[in-house]
Structure formats: C-alpha cells, structure tokens
Design an enzyme around this catalytic site. Structure first.
Site, PDB file in Angstrom:
ATOM      1  N   SER A  22      50.039  15.297  12.691  1.00 54.99           N
ATOM      2  CA  SER A  22      48.601  14.755  13.026  1.00 54.99           C
ATOM      3  C   SER A  22      47.857  15.640  12.274  1.00 54.99           C
ATOM      4  O   SER A  22      48.016  15.963  10.929  1.00 54.99           O
ATOM      5  CB  SER A  22      48.325  14.394  14.446  1.00 54.99           C
ATOM      6  N   ASP A  50      50.364   3.038  12.834  1.00 48.06           N
ATOM      7  CA  ASP A  50      49.848   4.083  13.439  1.00 48.06           C
ATOM      8  C   ASP A  50      48.309   3.858  13.641  1.00 48.06           C
ATOM      9  O   ASP A  50      47.562   3.257  12.739  1.00 48.06           O
ATOM     10  CB  ASP A  50      49.952   5.228  12.552  1.00 48.06           C
ATOM     11  N   HIS A  84      51.270   6.452  17.009  1.00 46.44           N
ATOM     12  CA  HIS A  84      50.911   7.680  16.673  1.00 46.44           C
ATOM     13  C   HIS A  84      51.493   8.602  17.483  1.00 46.44           C
ATOM     14  O   HIS A  84      51.355   8.875  18.904  1.00 46.44           O
ATOM     15  CB  HIS A  84      49.436   7.919  16.820  1.00 46.44           C
TER      16      HIS A  84
END
Length: 382
Positions: free
Chosen positions: A169, A297, A326
């Site tokens: 991320s 995502d 995610h």
C-alpha cells in the site's frame, strides 16, 4: 524451450515478462478465492484486516536517529545476529499507511522469508509500530528521506549481503518512488510492491465513493490517534498548520490538509497527492521490480496502474489477480486465516534474484559486483 504460461485467471504484463516468468511456477495454478469471504471485495478486505492470524515473532528494536534529528524504528528478528551468516540476504519490509511490525501481512512475509534463511527487518515509519516521535514531523507519501537513510544503514550493517525490499500500500508507493529516484544508483537488488495505489489523486477520489467512506474514516481515526499522542510537539508551531483540523480529522484528506501537506511544503492537498504518486516513477526504475495488484482493490484502483510504462520497462513485471480486495488475497491453500495468496510468489521471485546473483557473483543491477556503500546513520539500540 517455450516460456511457461500463467493461468488465464491472471493479467501478467511487463517488459521483464520473459525474464522472470520462468521462476514463477506458482502462476500456473488458477487463482482460487476462498468461498463467501472473497466473493465481496469489502468483506475480503475487512476480514483480512481483522481476522487473519498474525504469526508470533520476537523482535529486536533498533532506533535510528535521522539527519533531521527525527527517529525511525527498525524491528529485526531477535537472535538472527547469532544464527545467520553475515552474507545472508536481507529483506526490508515497508508496511502500509498506519501499519508497522505488528501487521499480520508483514509478519507472514517475515516468517516465510526467515524460513528460507533470509534476514528480515521491518521499517516502522515515525509514530507507527510505537516508533518514537521526537520532532514535529511524521511521514508522508512524498518524503523519501527516511527510507534512503534506512536502506543506507542496512547496507552498511551487512555489506556482504544483497538487500531487497517488499512494500504494501503506502509502503509500496514509497518503495516504487524510491526505486525511480535512485534509478541506476539504487543499492537494492530487487523489490516487490503489493496493492500500490500508484495514483494518489485517483485513490483520494475513490475514498469518497460509497462504502469506501468506511475505509477513509477508519484510516483517519488511526491517523488522529497517532497524532494526538504527539500533538504537544506541534504547540505554537504557527504557519499554515491547522492542528485542530488534524486532531479532529474525519477523513484522510482533512488530516493531510491540516498537517501533512504543510509539513512537506505543498500548497494544497491536490498538489501533494499529484507529486507523491509513484505511477510516474516506473519509467525510471532500473531494479528488478514485481508489482502485484488485485483487480477489485477498493483503495488502489486498477485504473491507476501505469500499464504502458510497466510494459516498456525491461525491469518490471505486473501481476493482477481477479480478486483480493486491499491487502486481502484470502485465497489459496492457506486461506482463510493463513498467509495472503501472493506470499509464495513473492518469495519465489526474490529467491530467483538471489540465486542468480549468487551464481554470477554479481547483483542484477551492478554487473561489476561492486556494492554501493553509504555511510550508516547514527543509531541507538533500545
């Protein structure tokens, strides 16, 4: 000999496709999402965040004093200094926005790499993973100074070892920006980016749509909580800071408006997001890079992936799974409570790079075999 083909459930592109695909036999098996949990991207994302079992790990913490008198914390596996030879490959882990060495996805990757004989260290951003904050500055998607010092420090500690990195991320965004900035001079021997938002303008836009508001508020709550512990450092700081807005932010954007964009010299939050995105860095990456994304995502939208630049870069490979949410990837043999689906693939890729380096006596990016050596940062053991 013909190139092995990945299962049709994956999107696999990149200038390094022919170069790296033979080492990724894991892709020949179809992507098998866990029933029910993985049927909805939000359920999968939330399930992985709250219910994935984190492996037990004993850490040894090392705090590094940075050049601007701040502090970042490195968490090493306790005892590895005695157990591993000095030339064991080193894996640096970069968690997401509010994550640290407690994150289950980081611990799963750590254990898998450690079982292969790798030395592993988690980089906790300022204030994350209980990392100390002693100056009025945290971290951001734009600031690469701490990461540069950490990589330099790790390389100096283990000059006979290759150093690799994996980021998730925000950590993935920082890692790709670092690879692009350092380009031909990058001291890392390989890298993997997972669930990289790539385009922070699109990511910000996504946060304000439908159920994604839940993520926005939850992450903002984590940022607020972290900031309030250290708000006294910002007393009477003046300038364009809006400390009350940061302390009471209901969204990531509000937090970034009150604190982040001011700390790092941006005129607006939009300018901050635009200048901190890693999509534009891909074309400059000279280090072997594997990017793994999920098509569904909700936080790092698939439309933000710089596919054309990845196709044209001979050092990059992109794998997109049909599902995963995610940081979810509740799929494969270890689902639902075990390690995320990409972990075996990541280790296969890194092992391939390390094996090739060992056979040739050189790093992928430095044919002469000369390691980049940088001065180690001053550090304190705690």
């Amino acid at each position: 000999m013909s190139l092995p083909q990945p299962d049709s459930s994956f999107e696999v592109i990149g200038g390094a496709r022919d170069r790296f695909l033979p080492s990724l036999g894991y892709l020949s098996r179809p992507y098998t999402p866990y029933p029910y949990i993985a049927s909805n991207r939000h359920v999968e994302t939330i399930f992985a965040s709250f219910f994935r079992s984190p492996p037990k790990v004993r850490y040894r913490r090392q705090c590094i004093r940075t050049k601007d008198d701040g502090v970042v914390a490195l968490d090493w596996v306790s005892g590895d200094d005695r157990l591993l030879p000095p030339d064991s490959p080193v894996l640096l882990l970069l968690p997401g926005l509010t994550g640290g060495s407690e994150a289950s996805y980081a611990r799963h990757m750590l254990v898998r790499a450690r079982n292969k004989g790798w030395r592993v260290v988690v980089f906790n951003n300022r204030g994350c993973g209980s990392s100390p904050v002693i100056t009025p500055q945290f971290y951001s998607a734009s600031f690469l100074g701490d990461l540069c010092e950490v990589v330099s420090h790790v390389n100096a500690l283990y000059p006979d070892a290759n150093v690799y990195a994996v980021g998730w991320s925000l950590g993935a965004n920082l890692l790709v920006r670092y690879l692009g900035q350092e380009s031909h001079n990058c001291p890392l021997s390989g890298a993997v980016a997972l669930c990289n938002p790539f385009n922070l303008v699109l990511t910000d836009d996504n946060f304000h749509k439908g159920f994604n508001n839940v993520y926005d508020k939850a992450i903002a709550k984590g940022l607020r909580k972290n900031f309030k512990k250290h708000a006294f450092l910002f007393e009477d700081i003046g300038g364009e800071y809006n400390i009350e807005l940061a302390k009471n932010a209901k969204s990531i954007r509000e937090y970034d408006e009150g604190l982040t964009r001011v700390s790092f010299g941006f005129k607006s939050v939009d300018e901050y997001y635009s200048n901190s995105s890693s999509a534009d860095s891909i074309k400059h990456v000279q280090t072997p890079l594997l990017c793994i994304q999920a098509a569904n995502d909700p936080i790092a939208p698939s439309r933000g992936i710089p596919r054309e630049d990845i196709k044209e870069n001979p050092n990059c490979l992109l794998i997109v799974t049909p599902k995963g949410g995610h940081l979810g990837w509740v799929a494969g043999g270890h689902a639902p409570f075990g390690s995320p689906w990409p972990d075996p693939l990541v280790i296969d890729f890194l092992q391939h790079l390390e094996s090739a380096s060992a056979k040739s006596g050189t790093s992928w990016l430095n044919p002469q075999g000369d390691r980049q050596s940088k001065e180690a940062s001053h550090h304190l053991e705690v």
